[in-house]
Write an enzyme that holds these catalytic residues in place. Structure first.
Site, PDB file in Angstrom:
ATOM      1  CE  LYS A  85     -11.698  47.145 -22.215  1.00 27.55           C
ATOM      2  NZ  LYS A  85     -11.793  46.217 -21.076  1.00 27.55           N
ATOM      3  CE  LYS A 125     -16.073  46.060 -16.058  1.00 29.99           C
ATOM      4  NZ  LYS A 125     -15.098  45.709 -17.088  1.00 29.99           N
ATOM      5  CG  ASN A 145     -10.554  34.758 -17.209  1.00 30.48           C
ATOM      6  OD1 ASN A 145     -10.177  35.593 -18.026  1.00 30.48           O
ATOM      7  ND2 ASN A 145     -11.143  33.634 -17.575  1.00 30.48           N
ATOM      8  CB  SER A 162     -17.890  39.087 -25.147  1.00 31.60           C
ATOM      9  OG  SER A 162     -17.616  38.641 -23.846  1.00 31.60           O
TER      10      SER A 162
HETATM   11  N1  LIG Z   1     -12.469  38.593 -17.231  1.00 28.96           N
HETATM   12  C1  LIG Z   1     -12.362  39.266 -18.359  1.00 28.96           C
HETATM   13  O1  LIG Z   1     -12.709  38.773 -19.440  1.00 28.96           O
HETATM   14  C2  LIG Z   1     -11.764  40.630 -18.362  1.00 28.96           C
HETATM   15  C3  LIG Z   1     -11.197  41.188 -17.243  1.00 28.96           C
HETATM   16  N2  LIG Z   1     -10.568  42.398 -17.331  1.00 28.96           N
HETATM   17  C4  LIG Z   1      -9.950  43.005 -16.170  1.00 28.96           C
HETATM   18  O2  LIG Z   1      -8.913  42.170 -15.691  1.00 28.96           O
HETATM   19  C5  LIG Z   1      -8.784  42.308 -14.270  1.00 28.96           C
HETATM   20  C6  LIG Z   1      -8.863  40.936 -13.627  1.00 28.96           C
HETATM   21  O3  LIG Z   1     -10.110  40.355 -13.960  1.00 28.96           O
HETATM   22  P1  LIG Z   1     -10.349  38.779 -13.829  1.00 28.96           P
HETATM   23  O4  LIG Z   1      -9.082  38.052 -14.037  1.00 28.96           O
HETATM   24  O5  LIG Z   1     -11.512  38.483 -14.686  1.00 28.96           O
HETATM   25  O6  LIG Z   1     -10.803  38.644 -12.330  1.00 28.96           O
HETATM   26  P2  LIG Z   1     -10.688  37.365 -11.366  1.00 28.96           P
HETATM   27  O7  LIG Z   1     -11.718  37.555 -10.342  1.00 28.96           O
HETATM   28  O8  LIG Z   1     -10.686  36.118 -12.149  1.00 28.96           O
HETATM   29  O9  LIG Z   1      -9.233  37.537 -10.718  1.00 28.96           O
HETATM   30  C7  LIG Z   1      -8.898  38.674  -9.996  1.00 28.96           C
HETATM   31  C8  LIG Z   1      -7.516  38.476  -9.400  1.00 28.96           C
HETATM   32  O10 LIG Z   1      -7.099  39.701  -8.804  1.00 28.96           O
HETATM   33  C9  LIG Z   1      -6.620  39.407  -7.483  1.00 28.96           C
HETATM   34  N3  LIG Z   1      -6.782  40.580  -6.618  1.00 28.96           N
HETATM   35  C10 LIG Z   1      -7.935  41.074  -6.101  1.00 28.96           C
HETATM   36  N4  LIG Z   1      -7.653  42.118  -5.287  1.00 28.96           N
HETATM   37  C11 LIG Z   1      -6.314  42.277  -5.321  1.00 28.96           C
HETATM   38  C12 LIG Z   1      -5.427  43.176  -4.693  1.00 28.96           C
HETATM   39  N5  LIG Z   1      -5.869  44.140  -3.888  1.00 28.96           N
HETATM   40  N6  LIG Z   1      -4.100  43.052  -4.952  1.00 28.96           N
HETATM   41  C13 LIG Z   1      -3.634  42.076  -5.763  1.00 28.96           C
HETATM   42  N7  LIG Z   1      -4.431  41.205  -6.385  1.00 28.96           N
HETATM   43  C14 LIG Z   1      -5.767  41.295  -6.166  1.00 28.96           C
HETATM   44  C15 LIG Z   1      -7.465  38.230  -7.032  1.00 28.96           C
HETATM   45  O11 LIG Z   1      -6.870  37.569  -5.925  1.00 28.96           O
HETATM   46  C16 LIG Z   1      -7.468  37.405  -8.303  1.00 28.96           C
HETATM   47  O12 LIG Z   1      -6.286  36.665  -8.417  1.00 28.96           O
HETATM   48  C17 LIG Z   1      -9.871  43.300 -13.863  1.00 28.96           C
HETATM   49  O13 LIG Z   1      -9.326  44.600 -13.828  1.00 28.96           O
HETATM   50  C18 LIG Z   1     -10.884  43.183 -14.983  1.00 28.96           C
HETATM   51  O14 LIG Z   1     -11.677  44.342 -15.118  1.00 28.96           O
HETATM   52  C19 LIG Z   1     -10.473  43.077 -18.506  1.00 28.96           C
HETATM   53  C20 LIG Z   1     -11.030  42.577 -19.650  1.00 28.96           C
HETATM   54  C21 LIG Z   1     -11.801  41.360 -19.644  1.00 28.96           C
HETATM   55  O1  LIG Z   2     -16.640  40.533 -22.440  1.00 24.64           O
HETATM   56  C1  LIG Z   2     -17.210  41.592 -22.255  1.00 24.64           C
HETATM   57  O2  LIG Z   2     -18.277  41.881 -22.738  1.00 24.64           O
HETATM   58  C2  LIG Z   2     -16.589  42.684 -21.411  1.00 24.64           C
HETATM   59  C3  LIG Z   2     -15.450  42.246 -20.561  1.00 24.64           C
HETATM   60  C4  LIG Z   2     -15.063  43.385 -19.676  1.00 24.64           C
HETATM   61  O3  LIG Z   2     -15.743  43.672 -18.725  1.00 24.64           O
HETATM   62  C5  LIG Z   2     -13.906  44.191 -20.001  1.00 24.64           C
HETATM   63  O4  LIG Z   2     -13.399  44.119 -21.132  1.00 24.64           O
HETATM   64  O5  LIG Z   2     -13.456  44.964 -19.132  1.00 24.64           O
END
Ligand SMILES: NC(=O)C1=CN([C@@H]2O[C@H](COP(=O)(O)OP(=O)(O)OC[C@H]3O[C@@H](n4cnc5c(N)ncnc54)[C@H](O)[C@@H]3O)[C@@H](O)[C@H]2O)C=CC1
Ligand SMILES: O=C(O)CCC(=O)C(=O)O
Length: 427
Positions: free
Chosen positions: A100, A112, A231, A360
């Protein structure tokens, strides 16, 4: 139950990323020595650390930090708090980070990590102590020019602020302010950047918008579903709704909901804020069976939760013409074959969710240079950077008649190959 789910995710994610990597490495005829280096992680840290719980008992936790590759710059990637976090999950997610950051043209490598736990079982005070102990345990294996964590599933700006504070407390007072960029995704008041909160979802939205412009599709009135309303899921939905698209289904850890006439994103967000993040119980939609979620009638599907959610078991049921991968590794290799055969387009994770790490990078740069940028500046820079990445991937995909994931991997891996060759490791 957790052990079973863990096994499934563990085996799937590492296997998946390795298959994606090897497919692309064959496609570009990657130098075999560089293939050996990129096939394995540089460093893997597993820490066991005790934490006192609110009731006075001590619990021992297991945390991970895997540093896959740093040929292009310091290791970079999020920390996940979830029962499925283990060494293979961290390896897979670290590898995706390397591709990425390379694809995005950032001066970073990939890492990670996280802690194997279910955060809903702990109080806020316990989570703070767990995070601080984890940070001590990681010690100088992280650092602003070495390895820079960020938020991921179940971690947030508050978690990053605790890490920053704990890490800084281990440094001499005169050194502390130089360490502000040891983590990104901090609250704006504690050295975070404007726009990092929405960066990933904005990037997912922009990827969809660029794709739609390219294919001459109007997003207005298009129906979409989102798995995960944290998020990434929330912010993606926020921007899609502003563009006139209609949210019809949402699934999160608490349940799955459907309203074919549309779900108000902001009303649902308000509901989740009042119900510990859960979408279940939202009154303006009906609950549906978990198994029927991906089969909902819609145009766009945004997986924004965990890995390996779209598999051979449900790929055939998908009605959407576009999958925009907000999550890391949501589609496994078998499912991807089925979907591509059906003519479904997939914007791959390493492009689609790269807005997060790009945001970031801007936070890290501001901390490093003593600057504070306004929100509109950050958003404009992000738009430009994502457009460049998207155009490169789309052009490669069309020129070489390959799918977008292979195109994205090819670009990312070729950049790494060039760095190794130019540095003269293989004269
Ligand atoms: N936060 C970030 O900046 C980034 C996040 N990601 C990816 O995006 C995805 C979500 O991350 P975030 O939104 O940050 O996490 P978060 O913790 O804010 O939200 C996660 C969501 O997934 C749901 N969830 C968890 N287990 C589940 C299941 N078994 N079935 C359906 N829904 C489920 C939760 O209820 C919640 O709504 C992850 O794969 C993460 O690696 C990718 C790039 C950056
Ligand atoms: O913001 C970052 O440094 C990495 C976020 C992240 O974990 C991802 O892109 O999967």
């Amino acid at each position: 139950m957790i052990a079973k789910q863990q096994k499934k995710l563990k085996q799937g994610m590492l296997d998946n990323v390795m298959r994606q990597f090897n497919y692309s490495a064959d496609n570009i005829n990657l130098n075999p020595n560089i293939r050996k280096i990129l096939s394995i992680t540089n460093n893997e840290l597993v820490v066991h650390f005790p934490v006192k719980m609110d009731n006075g008992d001590v619990e021992v936790f297991t945390g991970y930090r895997v540093q896959h590759n740093n040929a292009l710059g310091p290791y970079k990637g999020g920390l996940r708090y979830h029962p499925t976090v283990d060494i293979d999950a961290a390896r897979a997610l670290a590898m995706w980070m390397t591709w990425k950051t390379s694809l995005a043209g950032l001066p970073y490598g990939g890492a990670k990590g996280g802690i194997q736990l279910d955060p809903s079982k702990y109080s806020q005070a316990e989570l703070e102590r767990i995070t601080r102990r984890f940070t001590y345990a990681l010690g100088d294996n992280i650092g602003p020019e070495l390895d820079i964590p960020a938020p991921d599933v179940n971690t947030n700006p508050q978690t990053m602020a605790w890490i920053l504070d704990t890490y800084m407390s281990t440094k001499a007072p005169s050194e502390r302010s130089k360490n502000m960029h040891v983590v990104t995704g901090k609250p704006v008041g504690a050295g975070g950047s404007e726009g990092r909160d929405r960066a990933t979802g904005y990037g997912v939205f922009l990827s969809i918008q660029f794709w739609a412009e390219n294919k001459k599709v109007d997003l207005k009135g298009k129906k979409y579903i989102v798995q995960g309303f944290g998020n990434v899921g929330y912010w993606t939905s926020h921007f899609l709704e502003k563009e006139g698209a209609i949210l019809v289904g949402v699934q999160d850890a608490s349940g799955s909901i459907l309203n074919e006439n549309g779900i108000s994103v902001e009303d649902l967000y308000k509901h989740t804020m009042e119900h510990k993040g859960a979408v279940a119980g939202f009154t303006n939609a009906e609950p549906i069976d978990k198994e029927n979620f991906f089969g909902i009638n819609c145009d766009i599907c945004v997986p924004a939760a965990l890995g390996n959610q779209i598999t051979a078991n449900n790929a055939d049921s998908i009605k959407a013409f576009l999958i925009a991968e907000g999550a890391n590794g949501p589609t496994d290799v078998e499912a991807e074959k089925i979907l591509l055969d059906k003519g479904v387009a997939i914007i791959p994770d390493i492009l689609c969710n790269s807005g997060g790490v790009i945001g970031s990078y801007y936070e890290w740069l501001q901390n490093r240079n003593g600057e504070i940028w306004q929100l509109d500046e950050v958003m404009a820079k992000m738009h430009k950077k994502l457009k460049e990445s998207f155009n490169k991937v789309m052009k490669t995909s069309l020129d070489k008649d390959i799918d977008m994931r292979t195109a994205a991997f090819n670009i990312a891996i070729e950049r790494l190959e060039q760095a190794y060759v130019q540095r003269g490791i293989f004269p």
